[in-house]
Design a protein around this motif. Structure first.
Motif, PDB file in Angstrom:
ATOM      1  N   UNK A  12      45.533  64.974  19.190  1.00 55.57           N
ATOM      2  CA  UNK A  12      44.689  65.594  20.223  1.00 55.57           C
ATOM      3  C   UNK A  12      44.620  67.106  20.056  1.00 55.57           C
ATOM      4  N   UNK A  13      43.474  67.708  20.391  1.00 54.37           N
ATOM      5  CA  UNK A  13      43.367  69.171  20.333  1.00 54.37           C
ATOM      6  C   UNK A  13      44.289  69.825  21.362  1.00 54.37           C
ATOM      7  N   UNK A  14      44.521  71.103  21.162  1.00 60.05           N
ATOM      8  CA  UNK A  14      45.378  71.872  22.063  1.00 60.05           C
ATOM      9  C   UNK A  14      44.544  73.002  22.654  1.00 60.05           C
ATOM     10  N   UNK A  15      44.542  73.100  23.979  1.00 63.54           N
ATOM     11  CA  UNK A  15      43.787  74.133  24.682  1.00 63.54           C
ATOM     12  C   UNK A  15      44.741  75.262  25.050  1.00 63.54           C
ATOM     13  N   UNK A  16      44.445  76.490  24.577  1.00 67.47           N
ATOM     14  CA  UNK A  16      45.346  77.630  24.749  1.00 67.47           C
ATOM     15  C   UNK A  16      44.631  78.716  25.541  1.00 67.47           C
ATOM     16  N   UNK A  17      45.191  79.107  26.685  1.00 68.66           N
ATOM     17  CA  UNK A  17      44.595  80.149  27.504  1.00 68.66           C
ATOM     18  C   UNK A  17      45.633  80.894  28.306  1.00 68.66           C
ATOM     19  N   UNK A  18      45.180  81.858  29.092  1.00 67.19           N
ATOM     20  CA  UNK A  18      46.085  82.652  29.912  1.00 67.19           C
ATOM     21  C   UNK A  18      46.734  81.808  31.002  1.00 67.19           C
ATOM     22  N   UNK A  19      45.967  80.875  31.570  1.00 62.68           N
ATOM     23  CA  UNK A  19      46.456  80.105  32.705  1.00 62.68           C
ATOM     24  C   UNK A  19      47.014  78.737  32.324  1.00 62.68           C
ATOM     25  N   UNK A  20      46.723  78.281  31.117  1.00 58.93           N
ATOM     26  CA  UNK A  20      47.179  76.936  30.741  1.00 58.93           C
ATOM     27  C   UNK A  20      47.331  76.819  29.229  1.00 58.93           C
ATOM     28  N   UNK A  21      48.238  75.945  28.844  1.00 55.50           N
ATOM     29  CA  UNK A  21      48.387  75.518  27.452  1.00 55.50           C
ATOM     30  C   UNK A  21      48.667  74.018  27.519  1.00 55.50           C
ATOM     31  N   UNK A  22      47.685  73.227  27.132  1.00 56.85           N
ATOM     32  CA  UNK A  22      47.820  71.786  27.318  1.00 56.85           C
ATOM     33  C   UNK A  22      47.040  71.027  26.257  1.00 56.85           C
TER      34      UNK A  22
END
Length: 494
Positions: free
Chosen positions: A375-385
């Motif tokens: 699965x891809x990984x979503x990386x941001x200031x508010x979330x990493x999931x």
């Protein structure tokens, strides 16, 4: 009464010079244990004189000689076994330097790998010498150095003969020594050197080894014999590693040519990719292609198998996916269904994983589907999931593949990281721990790097693979699967 002759013993060369009995072996200073010494003192009588005549004395001499041979063979066996365990050119050269230093009684040395066929690779490593000190030695005119004489064939030899070792027993007393050579020797504090060619008839001339002595010295006849035996074995081992390295470079070059030469520029999104082919040449790949109306297609995948056949299959699969993406990219499920049908009809013995994402950067909308892929990984200031994707089989595993797509909307400044499972396998951990390790690495991206997808990818690689992307899989020291490719594709949405 005639002196007894040494019998022929299986595995022992009776022409080996007798062990020295009057001086301690210099190798003791280099860490050779007492049980691996190259000789032993002569036995003496009760009066203190040597036992050297008569049947008893002859038997003791024979026993002493046999003990020396057995000790030498044991030492050579230990050193060659250590060399066999090395799996890279750099590691093998360092091991050869270390073992050779013990055999000739030196403390420092350097190895120069420079195959005579000119096809490379060229490599210089040191033992007890810093990088700057190696550079200082290389400032000496090559023609006057012992390794230069060996590599450039400056010493006159019969036609077809292999180069011979070069000894400088006392550099300080050599009147015709090049001034620069004398200056460098004094600066680095060595007074003698012994150079051994890395050359055999089968392997050709691969390079040269040089050991440096702190005081005037040179190897004894027996030391020369032992280092010569070890050097021939080391040359053959290095020749095999050289062929493996050249094959790996060729495979990596082909793999790079099959992948995008550059990433497209699409308004609203920044792209970065990292790729490294494993030593056996796997079939991991990625792609990014602009689509009509400002859309963007992102894909990663992996083909089963390794070597040239896997690379060829990877090239065909990637080219086919590009065609399907142009025709029906807005429906990722249809793209992967077409790809699965093609794979099943053209290469029924092969399977593949793939993930395709249809992106609309202006609307920050992504629709994706995966076939047996991580699965891809979503990386941001508010979330990493991780993105929740449907569990599905790889392409080619079922008679008819189909799985529902997933839609997501990344926030401004968030990055979607696509990758292949080679990244997880190279950690050497179980899959659940590898996923946790990857998540922790993504969550720890520094704030200053989050605006650059390339910096994000590099941080993830450095954190997940502490040994680095360039060296992972070449030494086998971390317990990872050394044959795995690594692919990362990062897309940051503005």
């Amino acid at each position: 009464m005639s002196t007894p002759r040494a019998p022929k013993v299986a595995g022992i060369d009776s022409t080996v010079p007798s062990p020295p009995h009057t001086t301690a072996h210099p190798g003791a200073r280099a860490g050779i244990p007492a049980t691996a010494s190259l000789g032993a003192p002569l036995p003496t009588t009760a009066a203190g004189g040597p036992v050297g005549s008569g049947p008893i004395g002859g038997a003791l001499q024979l026993q002493d000689r046999l003990a020396g041979w057995v000790s030498d063979l044991t030492l050579l066996q230990e050193l060659t076994e250590s060399l066999i365990r090395t799996g890279s050119l750099d590691g093998a050269l360092r091991e050869v330097l270390r073992a050779g230093a013990a055999l000739v009684g030196a403390r420092r040395g350097m190895a120069v790998l420079e195959p005579a066929d000119g096809q490379g690779p060229s490599l210089t490593v040191g033992l007890g010498l810093a990088h700057a000190e190696l550079g200082t030695i290389e400032t000496v005119p090559r023609s006057v150095t012992s390794y230069g004489r060996i590599l450039d064939g400056l010493d006159p030899l019969p036609e077809g003969a292999l180069p011979r070792p070069v000894a400088h027993p006392d550099l300080r007393s050599e009147e015709d020594l090049d001034p620069r050579h004398r200056e460098v020797a004094a600066r680095l504090g060595y007074a003698a050197s012994y150079a051994l060619p890395l050359a055999t008839e089968a392997a050709g001339k691969l390079g040269a080894l040089v050991w440096l002595y702190d005081e005037p010295a040179e190897p004894t006849e027996r030391q020369r014999h032992l280092i010569g035996l070890y050097g021939r074995f080391a040359t053959e081992h290095l020749a095999r590693l050289l062929e493996v390295e050249r094959a790996r470079v060729r495979i990596a070059t082909v793999a790079e040519e099959l992948l995008p030469s550059r990433l497209p520029r699409v308004p609203g999104v920044q792209l970065a990719a990292r790729h490294r082919t494993g030593p056996h040449g796997g079939g991991d790949w990625y792609d990014a292609l602009p689509l009509p109306e400002g859309a963007l297609g992102l894909a990663v995948g992996s083909v089963s198998g390794s070597g040239p056949s896997a690379l060829a299959a990877m090239g065909r699969l990637r080219a086919s996916l590009r065609a399907y993406a142009v025709m029906e990219g807005e429906d990722p499920v249809a793209v992967l269904s077409d790809l699965e049908l093609l794979l099943r009809l053209t290469e029924p013995a092969r399977s593949a994983t793939a993930l395709f994402a249809f992106c609309e950067p202006a609307a920050r909308r992504i629709v994706l589907a995966g076939a047996g892929h991580t699965p891809p990984l979503l990386i941001g200031e508010q979330r990493t999931e991780y993105v929740e994707t449907s569990l599905s089989a790889p392409l080619g595993m079922l008679s008819c593949w189909e799985a529902p797509s997933v839609e997501l909307s990344p926030a401004p400044g968030e990055t979607v990281l696509l990758y292949t499972d080679g990244l997880l396998r190279r950690t050497g951990d179980a899959m659940d721990r590898a996923f946790a390790r990857l998540h922790a690495a993504a969550a720890s991206v520094p704030k200053a790097d989050r605006a650059d997808p390339g910096a994000i990818a590099d941080h993830v690689l450095r954190t997940v693979l502490p040994e680095g992307l360039d060296t992972a899989g070449t030494h086998g020291t971390h317990g990872a699967d050394d044959g795995e490719d690594v692919v990362l594709l990062a897309a940051r949405f503005e």
